[in-house]
Design a protein around this motif. Structure first.
Motif, PDB file in Angstrom:
ATOM      1  N   SER A 340       0.835  -1.212   0.000  1.00  0.00           N
ATOM      2  CA  SER A 340       0.000   0.000   0.000  1.00  0.00           C
ATOM      3  C   SER A 340       0.863   1.253   0.000  1.00  0.00           C
ATOM      4  N   LEU A 341       1.936   1.234   0.772  1.00  0.00           N
ATOM      5  CA  LEU A 341       2.820   2.403   0.847  1.00  0.00           C
ATOM      6  C   LEU A 341       3.443   2.715  -0.507  1.00  0.00           C
ATOM      7  N   ASP A 342       3.685   1.693  -1.299  1.00  0.00           N
ATOM      8  CA  ASP A 342       4.238   1.906  -2.652  1.00  0.00           C
ATOM      9  C   ASP A 342       3.163   2.440  -3.601  1.00  0.00           C
ATOM     10  N   LEU A 343       1.990   1.816  -3.579  1.00  0.00           N
ATOM     11  CA  LEU A 343       0.947   2.179  -4.541  1.00  0.00           C
ATOM     12  C   LEU A 343       0.397   3.582  -4.318  1.00  0.00           C
ATOM     13  N   VAL A 344       0.340   4.022  -3.056  1.00  0.00           N
ATOM     14  CA  VAL A 344      -0.292   5.306  -2.761  1.00  0.00           C
ATOM     15  C   VAL A 344       0.532   6.485  -3.292  1.00  0.00           C
ATOM     16  N   ARG A 345       1.790   6.235  -3.605  1.00  0.00           N
ATOM     17  CA  ARG A 345       2.621   7.323  -4.154  1.00  0.00           C
ATOM     18  C   ARG A 345       2.050   7.875  -5.451  1.00  0.00           C
ATOM     19  N   ASN A 346       1.312   7.056  -6.173  1.00  0.00           N
ATOM     20  CA  ASN A 346       0.699   7.510  -7.424  1.00  0.00           C
ATOM     21  C   ASN A 346      -0.427   8.518  -7.186  1.00  0.00           C
ATOM     22  N   PHE A 347      -0.836   8.666  -5.924  1.00  0.00           N
ATOM     23  CA  PHE A 347      -1.947   9.565  -5.600  1.00  0.00           C
ATOM     24  C   PHE A 347      -1.496  10.696  -4.679  1.00  0.00           C
ATOM     25  N   ASP A 348      -0.213  11.043  -4.755  1.00  0.00           N
ATOM     26  CA  ASP A 348       0.309  12.178  -3.987  1.00  0.00           C
ATOM     27  C   ASP A 348      -0.410  13.445  -4.436  1.00  0.00           C
ATOM     28  N   ILE A 349      -0.871  14.253  -3.478  1.00  0.00           N
ATOM     29  CA  ILE A 349      -1.628  15.453  -3.818  1.00  0.00           C
ATOM     30  C   ILE A 349      -0.816  16.409  -4.701  1.00  0.00           C
ATOM     31  N   GLY A 350       0.514  16.357  -4.580  1.00  0.00           N
ATOM     32  CA  GLY A 350       1.338  17.199  -5.441  1.00  0.00           C
ATOM     33  C   GLY A 350       1.125  16.898  -6.914  1.00  0.00           C
ATOM     34  N   LEU A 351       0.991  15.615  -7.250  1.00  0.00           N
ATOM     35  CA  LEU A 351       0.715  15.221  -8.637  1.00  0.00           C
ATOM     36  C   LEU A 351      -0.656  15.722  -9.070  1.00  0.00           C
ATOM     37  N   THR A 352      -1.639  15.626  -8.171  1.00  0.00           N
ATOM     38  CA  THR A 352      -2.996  16.092  -8.487  1.00  0.00           C
ATOM     39  C   THR A 352      -2.995  17.581  -8.779  1.00  0.00           C
ATOM     40  N   VAL A 353      -2.309  18.355  -7.959  1.00  0.00           N
ATOM     41  CA  VAL A 353      -2.249  19.804  -8.158  1.00  0.00           C
ATOM     42  C   VAL A 353      -1.604  20.138  -9.496  1.00  0.00           C
ATOM     43  N   GLU A 354      -0.498  19.470  -9.815  1.00  0.00           N
ATOM     44  CA  GLU A 354       0.199  19.753 -11.074  1.00  0.00           C
ATOM     45  C   GLU A 354      -0.669  19.419 -12.288  1.00  0.00           C
ATOM     46  N   LYS A 355      -1.439  18.351 -12.206  1.00  0.00           N
ATOM     47  CA  LYS A 355      -2.333  18.002 -13.315  1.00  0.00           C
ATOM     48  C   LYS A 355      -3.432  19.052 -13.484  1.00  0.00           C
ATOM     49  N   HIS A 356      -3.932  19.579 -12.375  1.00  0.00           N
ATOM     50  CA  HIS A 356      -4.920  20.655 -12.463  1.00  0.00           C
ATOM     51  C   HIS A 356      -4.307  21.906 -13.095  1.00  0.00           C
ATOM     52  N   ILE A 357      -3.100  22.234 -12.703  1.00  0.00           N
ATOM     53  CA  ILE A 357      -2.442  23.412 -13.269  1.00  0.00           C
ATOM     54  C   ILE A 357      -2.284  23.253 -14.777  1.00  0.00           C
ATOM     55  N   GLY A 358      -1.907  22.053 -15.215  1.00  0.00           N
ATOM     56  CA  GLY A 358      -1.791  21.807 -16.649  1.00  0.00           C
ATOM     57  C   GLY A 358      -3.096  22.041 -17.382  1.00  0.00           C
ATOM     58  N   LEU A 359      -4.208  21.590 -16.792  1.00  0.00           N
ATOM     59  CA  LEU A 359      -5.514  21.810 -17.396  1.00  0.00           C
ATOM     60  C   LEU A 359      -5.878  23.284 -17.391  1.00  0.00           C
ATOM     61  N   TYR A 360      -5.639  23.965 -16.280  1.00  0.00           N
ATOM     62  CA  TYR A 360      -5.926  25.401 -16.211  1.00  0.00           C
ATOM     63  C   TYR A 360      -5.192  26.162 -17.315  1.00  0.00           C
ATOM     64  N   GLU A 361      -3.918  25.827 -17.513  1.00  0.00           N
ATOM     65  CA  GLU A 361      -3.126  26.519 -18.531  1.00  0.00           C
ATOM     66  C   GLU A 361      -3.684  26.272 -19.930  1.00  0.00           C
ATOM     67  N   GLU A 362      -4.093  25.042 -20.201  1.00  0.00           N
ATOM     68  CA  GLU A 362      -4.693  24.733 -21.504  1.00  0.00           C
ATOM     69  C   GLU A 362      -5.947  25.586 -21.749  1.00  0.00           C
ATOM     70  N   ILE A 363      -6.785  25.670 -20.731  1.00  0.00           N
ATOM     71  CA  ILE A 363      -8.052  26.399 -20.884  1.00  0.00           C
ATOM     72  C   ILE A 363      -7.814  27.894 -21.015  1.00  0.00           C
ATOM     73  N   LEU A 364      -6.893  28.439 -20.213  1.00  0.00           N
ATOM     74  CA  LEU A 364      -6.657  29.893 -20.242  1.00  0.00           C
ATOM     75  C   LEU A 364      -6.083  30.349 -21.590  1.00  0.00           C
ATOM     76  N   LYS A 365      -5.404  29.442 -22.289  1.00  0.00           N
ATOM     77  CA  LYS A 365      -4.874  29.808 -23.612  1.00  0.00           C
ATOM     78  C   LYS A 365      -6.000  30.139 -24.596  1.00  0.00           C
ATOM     79  N   LYS A 366      -7.198  29.640 -24.325  1.00  0.00           N
ATOM     80  CA  LYS A 366      -8.333  29.872 -25.228  1.00  0.00           C
ATOM     81  C   LYS A 366      -9.061  31.165 -24.914  1.00  0.00           C
ATOM     82  N   TYR A 367      -8.662  31.839 -23.818  1.00  0.00           N
ATOM     83  CA  TYR A 367      -9.375  33.045 -23.384  1.00  0.00           C
ATOM     84  C   TYR A 367      -8.497  34.282 -23.470  1.00  0.00           C
TER      85      TYR A 367
END
Length: 367
Positions: A340-367
């Protein structure tokens, strides 16, 4: 990234969705990105933000179609310049779309979808997920994406970004005899913990019936239910009817969930509906073997036979047998916990935040 992110969460209580919105707000601020939380006055989210001096705006948010709140939100957008309105629940989505009608191209609107329920059939619910005013829907699991696709939502609108957790929350916590003393649990009893709101989708009746069967076969066990909700009284009554009072503890809502997980031997989630299951992730970060159902996104966070077991939903016999198998096999339970300690690394909140930032940047380019 240039542009402001305005999060909207209309809930007054604190559950998994609020924790995710809070994590994201905090993560953006730590990365020097302009982020504002919009939520009801006297809500748990407002209190959380104020305790940390994070940017927050409170609105009445008295109902889903709160025109006054929508107008005030639109004024905030006009003062903010280019921005993204990120709705963190369904009512917040309505508010964001109403504000968008006032500000037009100044703001994009995205929504997080955290439940695997089909869309409601009435026309308003259908419209708001299909309107061209909506720039994107974030699904916290692939199962939610599958449900949305089945509902006819365009694949181009959907983005899967799994929920995340602070995987280091439990790092400094240790098991303590004081924990068992506080909750009157014998030292020779194993502890099976669940962390879930007292709502129908969490399926406490199945959890309680499985507990009853386990106790009959393995008396040296205690179950702990961490959570609160509108069904608390009826769930407690059912537990009493099943004669579980000497082996089951209801803790109510707790912020120190890691303390309970770290002192447990096994984690169980009996949900019949589940977007992803961040309480499972918390348990994995505490180094526990985990048991969950095949509901929603749970199979995406439990690898069956590697760090835990998956059983059919609403099946107390299967759940009880899975619990018994791990209670009786200390070696396998500990092996699963290490994985479990190994698998949960894939769900580190830091990764989640970075993925959101990537999406935000994609969307803002259209505005």
């Amino acid at each position: 990234m240039t542009g402001r992110i305005i999060h909207i969460d209309t809930a007054k209580s604190w559950r998994g969705g609020q924790q995710q919105a809070a994590y994201l707000h905090e993560g953006l601020l730590h990365r020097k990105i302009d982020s504002l939380m919009v939520c009801p006055e006297h809500s748990a989210m407002a209190l959380w933000c104020r305790e940390r001096r994070y940017p927050v705006q409170t609105l009445p948010l008295c109902c889903e179609a709160d025109i006054v709140s929508a107008l005030r939100l639109a004024r905030t957008v006009k003062r903010s310049g280019r921005c993204i309105l990120h709705a963190h629940n369904a009512h917040a989505m309505t508010l964001a779309l109403m504000a968008k009608l006032r500000v037009k191209k100044q703001a994009a609107v995205i929504a997080s979808r955290r439940v695997d329920f089909p869309l409601k059939s009435h026309s308003w619910a259908q419209w708001k997920y299909r309107t061209s005013l909506l720039d994107g829907i974030i699904c916290v699991s692939h199962e939610i994406q599958r449900v949305m696709l089945h509902q006819g939502i365009s694949e181009n609108t959907l983005r899967v970004i799994p929920s995340g957790i602070d995987i280091h929350t439990s790092d400094t916590l240790k098991q303590s005899p004081a924990f068992r003393e506080e909750w009157h649990i014998p030292t020779d009893h194993k502890i099976v913990c669940t962390v879930a709101a007292m709502t129908s989708e969490k399926d406490y009746p199945t959890f309680l019936e499985a507990a009853r069967r386990v106790i009959q076969a393995y008396p040296k066990v205690h179950f702990m239910a961490v959570g609160d909700g509108k069904q608390l009284a009826s769930i407690k009554a059912l537990a009493g009817h099943k004669g579980l009072q000497d082996h089951l503890v209801f803790t109510g809502f707790r912020r120190d969930v890691g303390w309970f997980l770290k002192n447990s031997d096994l984690f169980v989630l009996a949900s019949k509906k589940e977007g992803l299951g961040t309480s499972i992730l918390d348990a994995e970060a505490a180094g526990l073997a985990v048991i969950g159902t095949d509901a929603g996104g749970i199979p995406e966070v439990i690898h069956h036979g590697e760090n835990g077991l998956i059983v059919p939903r609403q099946n107390p016999e299967a759940l009880s047998l899975a619990i018994l198998s791990l209670l009786r096999d200390d070696e396998k339970r500990k092996e699963f916990g290490k994985k479990s300690l190994d698998l949960v690394r894939n769900f580190d909140i830091g990764l989640t935040v970075e993925k959101h930032i990537g999406l935000y940047e994609e969307i803002l380019k259209k505005y």
